[in-house]
Design an enzyme around this catalytic site. Structure first.
Site, PDB file in Angstrom:
ATOM      1  N   ALA A   1      43.285  32.452  37.967  1.00 31.07           N
ATOM      2  CA  ALA A   1      43.260  31.074  37.477  1.00 31.07           C
ATOM      3  C   ALA A   1      44.390  30.328  38.183  1.00 31.07           C
ATOM      4  CB  ALA A   1      43.463  31.063  35.970  1.00 31.07           C
TER       5      ALA A   1
ATOM      6  N   GLY B   1      42.118  35.941  36.905  1.00 30.27           N
ATOM      7  CA  GLY B   1      40.778  35.367  36.781  1.00 30.27           C
ATOM      8  C   GLY B   1      39.832  35.806  37.888  1.00 30.27           C
TER       9      GLY B   1
ATOM     10  N   GLU C   1      38.599  39.109  36.810  1.00 32.22           N
ATOM     11  CA  GLU C   1      37.709  38.835  35.670  1.00 32.22           C
ATOM     12  C   GLU C   1      36.364  38.287  36.142  1.00 32.22           C
ATOM     13  OE1 GLU C   1      40.934  36.491  33.942  1.00 32.22           O
ATOM     14  OE2 GLU C   1      40.680  37.608  32.088  1.00 32.22           O
TER      15      GLU C   1
ATOM     16  N   GLU D   1      48.743  38.854  34.697  1.00 28.03           N
ATOM     17  CA  GLU D   1      49.093  37.768  33.766  1.00 28.03           C
ATOM     18  C   GLU D   1      50.383  37.998  32.997  1.00 28.03           C
ATOM     19  OE1 GLU D   1      46.044  38.986  34.204  1.00 28.03           O
ATOM     20  OE2 GLU D   1      44.558  37.386  34.181  1.00 28.03           O
TER      21      GLU D   1
HETATM   22  N1  CAA Z   1      47.150  29.704  41.411  1.00 29.76           N
HETATM   23  C1  CAA Z   1      47.553  28.672  42.172  1.00 29.76           C
HETATM   24  N2  CAA Z   1      47.908  28.817  43.476  1.00 29.76           N
HETATM   25  C2  CAA Z   1      47.852  30.058  43.990  1.00 29.76           C
HETATM   26  C3  CAA Z   1      47.448  31.178  43.245  1.00 29.76           C
HETATM   27  C4  CAA Z   1      47.078  30.954  41.883  1.00 29.76           C
HETATM   28  N3  CAA Z   1      46.654  31.940  41.096  1.00 29.76           N
HETATM   29  N4  CAA Z   1      47.516  32.277  44.032  1.00 29.76           N
HETATM   30  C5  CAA Z   1      47.948  31.841  45.244  1.00 29.76           C
HETATM   31  N5  CAA Z   1      48.150  30.511  45.234  1.00 29.76           N
HETATM   32  C6  CAA Z   1      48.595  29.654  46.327  1.00 29.76           C
HETATM   33  C7  CAA Z   1      50.099  29.824  46.568  1.00 29.76           C
HETATM   34  O1  CAA Z   1      50.849  29.024  45.675  1.00 29.76           O
HETATM   35  C8  CAA Z   1      50.214  29.371  47.999  1.00 29.76           C
HETATM   36  O2  CAA Z   1      50.169  27.964  48.040  1.00 29.76           O
HETATM   37  P1  CAA Z   1      51.164  27.144  49.033  1.00 29.76           P
HETATM   38  O3  CAA Z   1      50.743  27.582  50.411  1.00 29.76           O
HETATM   39  O4  CAA Z   1      50.832  25.714  48.726  1.00 29.76           O
HETATM   40  O5  CAA Z   1      52.542  27.571  48.683  1.00 29.76           O
HETATM   41  C9  CAA Z   1      48.913  29.861  48.628  1.00 29.76           C
HETATM   42  O6  CAA Z   1      48.016  30.085  47.546  1.00 29.76           O
HETATM   43  C10 CAA Z   1      49.079  31.198  49.372  1.00 29.76           C
HETATM   44  O7  CAA Z   1      49.670  32.117  48.491  1.00 29.76           O
HETATM   45  P2  CAA Z   1      51.032  32.941  48.820  1.00 29.76           P
HETATM   46  O8  CAA Z   1      51.869  32.169  49.786  1.00 29.76           O
HETATM   47  O9  CAA Z   1      51.653  33.344  47.527  1.00 29.76           O
HETATM   48  O10 CAA Z   1      50.394  34.198  49.584  1.00 29.76           O
HETATM   49  P3  CAA Z   1      51.001  35.685  49.665  1.00 29.76           P
HETATM   50  O11 CAA Z   1      50.161  36.411  50.670  1.00 29.76           O
HETATM   51  O12 CAA Z   1      52.477  35.647  49.842  1.00 29.76           O
HETATM   52  O13 CAA Z   1      50.725  36.315  48.195  1.00 29.76           O
HETATM   53  C11 CAA Z   1      49.407  36.779  46.250  1.00 29.76           C
HETATM   54  C12 CAA Z   1      49.405  36.490  47.766  1.00 29.76           C
HETATM   55  C13 CAA Z   1      50.058  38.154  45.979  1.00 29.76           C
HETATM   56  C14 CAA Z   1      47.955  36.819  45.794  1.00 29.76           C
HETATM   57  C15 CAA Z   1      50.199  35.683  45.519  1.00 29.76           C
HETATM   58  O14 CAA Z   1      49.707  34.423  45.941  1.00 29.76           O
HETATM   59  C16 CAA Z   1      50.091  35.739  44.021  1.00 29.76           C
HETATM   60  O15 CAA Z   1      50.738  36.561  43.404  1.00 29.76           O
HETATM   61  N6  CAA Z   1      49.260  34.856  43.431  1.00 29.76           N
HETATM   62  C17 CAA Z   1      49.140  34.732  41.999  1.00 29.76           C
HETATM   63  C18 CAA Z   1      48.306  35.865  41.428  1.00 29.76           C
HETATM   64  C19 CAA Z   1      48.253  35.770  39.927  1.00 29.76           C
HETATM   65  O16 CAA Z   1      49.252  35.866  39.234  1.00 29.76           O
HETATM   66  N7  CAA Z   1      47.038  35.589  39.387  1.00 29.76           N
HETATM   67  C20 CAA Z   1      46.829  35.476  37.963  1.00 29.76           C
HETATM   68  C21 CAA Z   1      46.801  34.044  37.556  1.00 29.76           C
HETATM   69  S1  CAA Z   1      46.799  33.823  35.807  1.00 29.76           S
HETATM   70  C22 CAA Z   1      45.195  34.073  35.327  1.00 29.76           C
HETATM   71  O17 CAA Z   1      44.321  34.368  36.127  1.00 29.76           O
HETATM   72  C23 CAA Z   1      44.952  33.888  33.853  1.00 29.76           C
HETATM   73  C24 CAA Z   1      43.576  34.219  33.391  1.00 29.76           C
HETATM   74  O18 CAA Z   1      43.204  35.358  33.194  1.00 29.76           O
HETATM   75  C25 CAA Z   1      42.667  33.154  33.056  1.00 29.76           C
END
Ligand code: CAA
Length: 260
Positions: free
Chosen positions: A66, A111, A114, A134
Site C-alpha cells: 500500500a 499490500g 496480499e 507492516e
Molecule cells: N509506498 C509508497 N512509495 C513506495 C513504496 C510504498 N509502499 N515502496 C516504494 N516506494 C517508492 C519509494 O519511496 C521510492 O520513491 P522515490 O524514488 O520518490 O524516493 C521509490 O518507490 C523506489 O523505492 P526505493 O528507493 O525505496 O527502492 P529500494 O530498491 O531502495 O527499496 C523496497 C525497495 C525494499 C521495496 C523499499 O522501497 C521498501 O521497503 N518499500 C516499502 C515496502 C513496504 O513497507 N510495504 C508495505 C506497505 S504498508 C501496507 O502494504 C499495508 C497494508 O497491508 C494495506
C-alpha cells in the site's frame, strides 16, 4: 479500456492486468485500487476473457505495498475505510468466476503480497522478494494478509513472517508453498502466458466451477463441500462443453469448447 494506474491487454482469451506505477514500485493508493477494481470488473464482464494475469510494471516490483505516502496522515476512520477498500477489491479478485494468476516479477510486499495471495495461484521470477513488513511501519497488514497468509502457508510460518516483517526470497516462497513455481526473470511471462492459454482452452464452465468448489469448500465442512462438488459435477452435464469434451475424447480428437 484506459486506466491511469493500470494497463489492461488482451491476447486471445487471456487478459493481462499490469499495475503501472513503476516510479513508486507500483504501490497501491486509492486510485490504483479503484483502477484494479474497474479492470477486474471489465474482465469479468468480457465474455472473450477466460483467464486473467496480474503483474507489475518495470523490472523491480510486482507491488511494493500500500502507498505509505498516501497513508501517512490518515486518521483511524480513513485507515479503516482504506483497509475495507483494499479488502473488497482483493475479495473481488478471489471471488470472480474466472481464474486469476499472479505473475510476480520483483517485490511483493505488504499490500503487494496480499494482492498476490488473493489470486488463485502465484508464479514468480527468481528475483522476487516477499513479505508483510507492516509491523515495521507500526501497523498490521490491512488488505487480508493476516487471514490469507496463514491459510496458504500455515499459522506458524505466517506468524513468523507477520511478527518479524522479514522478507523472504523466491526459493523460500516456493519451499513454504506461497508460490507454485520460480522462473528466471525472462521466462516468467512466457511461462505464465502459456499456462494461462492452456487453462483458457479447457471447458470454461468446468474451470469456473472448480474455482467455486475450492473457494466455497475451503470455508465449509467436508460433508457440505462434497455435496457442493456433486451438485457442480452434475450441473456440468447440462453444458454443451461436457457433451463436446466427452464426444471428442471418444472420437480421439481435440475438443472445441464454447464455454456453455
Ligand atoms: N509506498 C509508497 N512509495 C513506495 C513504496 C510504498 N509502499 N515502496 C516504494 N516506494 C517508492 C519509494 O519511496 C521510492 O520513491 P522515490 O524514488 O520518490 O524516493 C521509490 O518507490 C523506489 O523505492 P526505493 O528507493 O525505496 O527502492 P529500494 O530498491 O531502495 O527499496 C523496497 C525497495 C525494499 C521495496 C523499499 O522501497 C521498501 O521497503 N518499500 C516499502 C515496502 C513496504 O513497507 N510495504 C508495505 C506497505 S504498508 C501496507 O502494504 C499495508 C497494508 O497491508 C494495506
Amino acid at each position: 479500456m484506459e486506466f491511469a494506474n493500470v494497463l489492461l491487454e488482451k491476447e486471445g482469451a487471456v487478459a493481462t492486468l499490469t499495475v503501472n506505477r513503476p516510479k513508486a514500485l507500483n504501490a497501491l493508493n486509492r486510485d490504483t485500487l479503484l483502477d484494479i477494481k474497474a479492470a477486474i470488473e471489465a474482465c469479468r464482464d468480457d465474455a472473450e476473457v477466460n483467464v486473467i494475469i496480474i503483474t507489475g510494471a518495470g523490472d523491480k516490483a510486482f507491488v511494493a505495498g500500500a502507498d505509505i505516502t498516501f497513508m501517512q496522515e490518515m486518521n483511524a476512520l480513513e485507515g479503516r475505510e482504506f483497509g475495507l477498500l483494499g479488502q473488497s477489491v482483493f475479495s473481488l479478485i478471489e471471488s470472480i468466476e474466472k481464474p486469476v494468476i499472479a505473475a510476480i516479477n520483483g517485490f511483493a510486499l505488504g499490500g503487494g503480497c496480499e494482492l498476490a495471495m488473493a489470486c488463485d495461484f502465484r508464479i514468480c521470477s527468481d528475483a522476487s522478494k516477499f513479505g508483510q513488513p507492516e509491523v515495521g511501519l507500526g501497523v498490521t497488514p490491512g488488505f487480508g494478509g493476516t487471514q490469507r497468509l496463514p491459510r496458504l502457508v500455515g499459522t506458524g510460518m505466517a506468524k513468523q513472517l507477520l511478527y518479524s516483517g522479514d522478507m523472504i526470497d523466491a526459493a523460500e516462497a516456493l519451499r513454504i508453498g506461497l508460490v507454485n513455481a520460480v522462473l528466471p526473470v525472462d521466462e516468467l511471462m512466457p511461462y505464465v502466458k502459456k499456462l494461462a492459454a492452456r487453462i483458457a482452452s479447457r471447458g470454461q464452465v468446468a474451470v469456473r466451477f472448480c474455482k467455486v468448489a475450492v473457494n466455497e469448500g475451503m470455508q465449509t465442512d467436508i460433508d457440505r463441500s462434497m455435496t457442493l462438488e456433486a451438485d457442480l459435477f452434475g450441473l456440468c452435464f447440462a453444458t454443451q462443453d461436457q457433451k463436446e469434451g466427452m464426444k471428442a475424447f471418444v472420437e480421439k480428437r481435440k475438443a472445441q469448447f464454447v464455454g456453455k
